[in-house]
Structures are given as structure tokens and as C-alpha cells.
Design an enzyme around this catalytic site. Structure first.
Site, short mmCIF file in Angstrom:
data_model
loop_
_atom_site.label_atom_id
_atom_site.label_comp_id
_atom_site.label_asym_id
_atom_site.label_seq_id
_atom_site.Cartn_x
_atom_site.Cartn_y
_atom_site.Cartn_z
CG ASP A 102 51.81 4.10 74.19
OD1 ASP A 102 52.63 4.69 73.45
OD2 ASP A 102 50.62 3.94 73.89
NE ARG B 28 51.70 4.69 70.65
CZ ARG B 28 50.62 4.01 70.29
NH1 ARG B 28 50.27 3.96 69.02
NH2 ARG B 28 49.91 3.37 71.19
#
Ligand SMILES: Nc1nc2c(ncn2[C@@H]2O[C@H](COP(=O)(O)OP(=O)(O)OP(=O)(O)O)[C@@H](O)[C@H]2O)c(=O)[nH]1
Ligand SMILES: [Zn+2]
Length: 193
Positions: free
Chosen positions: A125, A127
Site C-alpha cells: 500500500d 498511499r
């Protein structure tokens, strides 16, 4: 991070009329927020921080639950006549559209979402939620009730300085196609599903 409100307009939808606010970052990235009601009155605002998923949001993909989650968020906000969706252009958990499609191709060979990202050399991930904090600040949203099942996202938003006062579960129905994806979210990302 500084963000600029670049444009504001109306967005009529099947769920009601939203205000659509366009943002630009100093590096030229574009993001949007969909808002309804008086979100700047200092009271807690029902909010969804949604990461772009072209395949799920626009192309009806059943590999994931993004499209139904976006629709459910719009419905819940319309029901309260107040709320905000911060729509971040962080496609594929931040790796971009084509890399997500490459990750899908690895998944077609049997890997799960995390393994597929890793074999391509990406974090599971990637982000960054600082831009979400800047967008909410620019809109004078002081505190939010966050629609999510993802405890890491909750923590990341708190770390980014967003005043999340409550987590509101945001489950949508599974389909035969996304059951494995949802199982991986639960097992490897700790999603509360
Ligand atoms: N790299 C990669 N990204 C994916 C995959 N499936 C969905 N995504 C991206 O994941 C993002 C959505 O994040 P999710 O992890 O599904 O959900 P979340 O927003 O973290 O958690 P919730 O708030 O509970 O929905 C979107 O940017 C999608 O494009 C995949 O298999 N690989
Ligand atoms: Zn998706």
C-alpha cells in the site's frame, strides 16, 4: 502540504446534488471532493476518503468493492444531507493504473493482491494521506466520522493530522469475484470485515 481549490461546481447525481470541488497540488496533481450540506460549521462531518479505482469506480469491475463502496458513501451522505467524499487520484493504492493492471495479471496467475504488488517491486500500500488532510483543512472541515473498514487508513489519517472522531463501518456485499480480494484485505491488511 499546500493544496489550492481550483474550481467549484455542482454535481447532480442519482443520489442528490453534490458540490464538486477541484484541487491542485504544487506538483500538479489533481484531486476532487464531493460535498453536501454545511461541512464547515465545525461539527463532525460524515466522510469517506476514497482512493481512485478506474476499474471499479467507472468500469463496474467486480474484482474489488470500490464501485459499490463509492456509491454507498454517496447514498449515506445524501441520507444525512451532509458529508464529504475526498476522492484521491491514488489509483491502485498509489502505484498507478497500468501497474495495478500488471498486478491484476499476476493475480490471474494465482498471487493475492499483496504478493502481486511485491513481485512487481511495490509496497502493498503506497498511499499518502497528507493531501487528504490538506484538502479537508482547505474546506474548513474540523472533525470527521470516517467511513472505512481499514484500520491502517484510520491510523494514517490520524497521523496526517485529520481529526477522526469515529470510525463508521463501510461494508458492501461481496460477489464471487471479489471474495478472495476481501479475504486478503481481512488477512493481510487487517480490514474489519
Ligand atoms: N495495487 C492494487 N491496488 C488495488 C487492487 N485492488 C484495488 N486496488 C486499489 O485499492 C484502492 C482502494 O483501497 P482498498 O484497500 O480497496 O480499500 P481502502 O480504501 O483502503 O479501505 P476501505 O476504506 O475500508 O474501503 C484503490 O486505489 C484501488 O485502485 C489490487 O489488486 N492491487
Ligand atoms: Zn477497486
Amino acid at each position: 502540504m499546500q493544496v489550492k481549490i481550483a474550481a467549484k461546481t455542482k454535481l447532480p447525481t442519482p443520489f442528490g446534488e453534490f458540490e464538486l470541488i477541484g484541487f491542485e497540488t504544487p506538483s500538479g496533481q489533481e484531486h476532487v471532493a464531493l460535498a453536501m450540506g454545511d461541512y464547515a460549521d465545525g461539527q463532525p462531518v460524515l466522510a469517506r476518503v476514497h482512493s481512485e479505482c478506474l476499474t471499479g469506480d467507472a468500469l463496474f469491475s467486480q474484482r474489488c468493492d470500490c464501485g459499490p463502496q463509492l456509491e454507498a458513501a454517496m447514498q449515506k451522505i445524501a441520507a444525512e444531507k451532509r458529508g464529504i467524499i475526498v476522492y484521491l487520484r491514488q489509483e491502485g493504492r498509489g502505484i498507478g493504473l497500468i501497474n495495478k493492471l500488471r498486478a491484476y495479471a499476476e493475480q490471474d496467475k494465482g498471487l493475492d493482491t499483496v504478493e502481486a504488488n511485491e513481485i512487481l517491486g511495490f509496497l502493498p500500500d503506497a498511499r499518502d494521506y497528507n493531501v487528504a488532510a490538506a484538502m479537508l483543512e482547505a474546506l474548513q472541515v474540523k472533525q470527521i466520522r470516517l467511513l472505512t473498514n481499514n484500520p491502517d487508513k484510520l491510523k494514517s489519517l490520524l497521523d496526517a493530522g485529520i481529526n477522526v472522531i469515529e470510525r463508521v463501518p463501510h461494508k458492501v456485499d461481496a460477489s464471487p469475484h471479489n471474495q478472495h480480494y476481501l479475504d486478503t484485505k481481512t488477512k493481510k491488511f487487517g480490514h474489519l470485515l
